[in-house]
Design an enzyme around this catalytic site. Structure first.
Site, PDB file in Angstrom:
ATOM      1  N   GLU A   1       1.600  -0.390  -5.098  1.00 47.51           N
ATOM      2  CA  GLU A   1       0.686   0.713  -5.393  1.00 47.51           C
ATOM      3  C   GLU A   1       1.593   1.934  -5.535  1.00 47.51           C
ATOM      4  OE1 GLU A   1      -3.474   2.475  -3.648  1.00 47.51           O
ATOM      5  OE2 GLU A   1      -1.841   2.191  -2.221  1.00 47.51           O
TER       6      GLU A   1
ATOM      7  N   ASP B   1       0.840  -1.188   0.000  1.00 47.09           N
ATOM      8  CA  ASP B   1       0.000   0.000   0.000  1.00 47.09           C
ATOM      9  C   ASP B   1       0.886   1.252   0.000  1.00 47.09           C
ATOM     10  OD1 ASP B   1      -2.901   1.044   0.593  1.00 47.09           O
ATOM     11  OD2 ASP B   1      -1.587   2.123   1.987  1.00 47.09           O
TER      12      ASP B   1
END
Length: 494
Positions: free
Chosen positions: A171, A132
């Site tokens: 990401e 993330d």
């Protein structure tokens, strides 16, 4: 009430979340913890036996200690200045959007991350990780800007003798300076491709981009990825994820509806390239519903026709809605749950058919090399008795009249239809009509060629497969319905 349903504000990076295990609820915490560890390992082992790999979503960019007014659990009590980034005025940097940003400018701070990742691999059998806000892990020196992926913490992860065999997915952004790093994480790393996501949304939902942008999406965003990636598989193509609207809500809502999150509707992405098509929300207007369904089917057909690695958000394959909530992190209730009883079996049938076709044409759509322009005429090759063997997938782009797309047409906003012809050992023609009326396509190649119609996004009858089902055969031309996609293959190749 509201809860940290996603577990996004991490308290303990190495611990399975006990409430996910139904049999552990109500047990003594220490006993429940042991149950959770054993259950997770057994689950992953069973998934491996069934041929699945398990990817763990990890959050190493911030902690549950939040901003300066937040609680103290661990890092803040141990050494706040060491573990968190602060600006020149001493204020916590908030490049995560959650109140703080973990500090990896000192090599000593890398070790707990690497040890945490190793534990998931060694103890639980995890096969890979999705990071993330991965740009935060590139900020591995005293400056504010991300380092090259060949340096710092990210390089240490890739070179670790245990982690180097894991699948790594980034990401590729955060909220800090120069945080958007799509395509920059180096060879061997897969990246969430928001350029693909937004390109397809803008082309099909808001009609705000020319065909050149959709073509680049179908080609695995080669304009961004080809320079730094050895394989198109590095691009993870997707239409929606846990962050934002579901695919169906993209077509039913123009704005977010997050009041139930108790943040004054300020949370969640403010602009999703979404459009309600005349009515805000789910409704019973048959004409609006049919248009939404038609666009959803076309978008799914484009997703499965794209070069790269595919991701579909759980529930989008059968029409899941979150009632316009695009940030359901705190909703541990029916709003965010997978309500299987509401599934749209027709849409599920479409996705199953597309998955089967993508597997059938894997040499074209899951190629490990980038597409290249045609070397000569496709049509002349298919007119020969012997199939010509090519070493790399060739991609030809054509207008609806069968002529090659010219430089003037790529960026002409009035052009809303075109086709993609892929050829190597197999051949696949994808026709696209992104306008509100049907259009006649002249099929490229020899007028005598016969084509099997594999799937039509506007015709649910073509989504079904089974005994006795035959492909419609066309030659020379075909009519495409409004807002639709059709896949065809020459009869000599089928």
């Amino acid at each position: 009430g509201l809860s940290n349903y996603w577990g996004y504000n991490v308290l303990a990076w190495n611990a399975p979340h006990v409430p996910y295990l139904a049999s552990a609820r109500g047990l003594d915490p220490m006993i429940a913890w042991q149950h959770a560890r054993l259950s997770l390992r057994r689950t992953i082992d069973q998934l491996h036996r069934e041929g699945f790999e398990v990817i763990l979503d990890v959050v190493y960019n911030h902690s549950a200690e939040l901003d300066d007014e937040g609680p103290g659990y661990h890092f803040r009590l141990l050494d706040d200045q060491f573990y968190y980034r602060r600006d020149n005025q001493g204020t916590l940097e908030n490049w995560s959007g959650c109140g703080n940003t973990l500090n990896f400018s000192d090599q000593r701070s890398w070790q707990w991350v690497i040890q945490s990742l190793r534990q998931w691999v060694i103890e639980f059998g995890i096969d890979g990780f999705r990071f993330d806000l991965a740009s935060s892990l590139l900020r591995s020196d005293s400056g504010d800007l991300p380092c090259a992926p060949s340096k710092g913490l990210w390089a240490a992860i890739q070179s670790d003798p245990i982690l180097m065999h894991c699948l790594l997915i980034a990401e590729p952004w955060d909220l800090g300076p120069q945080g958007y790093r799509l395509g920059d994480f180096g060879p061997g790393v897969l990246e969430w491709n928001d350029r693909f996501r937004d390109g397809l949304r803008k082309f099909w939902i808001t009609s705000s981009v020319p065909i050149a942008e959709l073509a680049d999406c179908l080609a695995g965003s080669s304009a961004v990825f080809q320079a730094n990636k050895g394989s198109p598989a590095a691009s993870i193509n997707y239409l929606a994820s846990h962050d934002g609207f579901s695919l169906w809500d993209l077509l039913c809502y123009s704005t977010r509806h997050n009041l139930l999150n108790a943040e004054g509707n300020r949370d969640g992405h403010p602009f999703e390239h979404a459009f309600n098509h005349g009515f805000e929300g789910l409704g019973d207007d048959l004409e609006i519903d049919a248009l939404r369904r038609r666009k959803r089917s076309a978008m799914l057909c484009c997703l499965y026709a794209s070069l790269g690695s595919l991701m579909i958000h759980s529930g989008d394959e059968w029409g899941r809605s979150q009632a316009g909530n695009n940030n359901a992190y705190c909703q541990d209730n029916e709003l965010a749950w997978l309500r299987w009883q509401e599934r749209d079996d027709q849409t599920l049938c479409l996705v199953r058919r597309l998955m089967s076709l993508r597997k059938q044409f894997a040499s074209l759509l899951a190629s490990q090399s980038w597409w290249k322009p045609p070397q000569g005429s496709f049509a002349s090759r298919h007119s020969q008795d012997e199939q010509v063997v090519m070493q790399q997938v060739e991609a030809g782009w054509y207008r609806a009249d069968g002529s090659v797309v010219s430089s003037d047409h790529w960026h002409d906003d009035s052009v809303r239809s075109f086709s993609l012809w892929l050829c190597m050992r197999q051949s696949l023609l994808v026709l696209i009509n992104a306008q509100g009326q049907s259009i006649q396509f002249t099929l490229p190649g020899d007028a005598q060629m016969r084509w099997h119609v594999l799937i039509e996004s506007s015709d649910p009858n073509s989504w079904e497969v089974g005994a006795g089902k035959t492909h419609r055969i066309v030659s020379a031309n075909i009519s495409l319905a409004a807002w639709s996609v059709v896949w065809l293959t020459p009869s000599l190749i089928s």
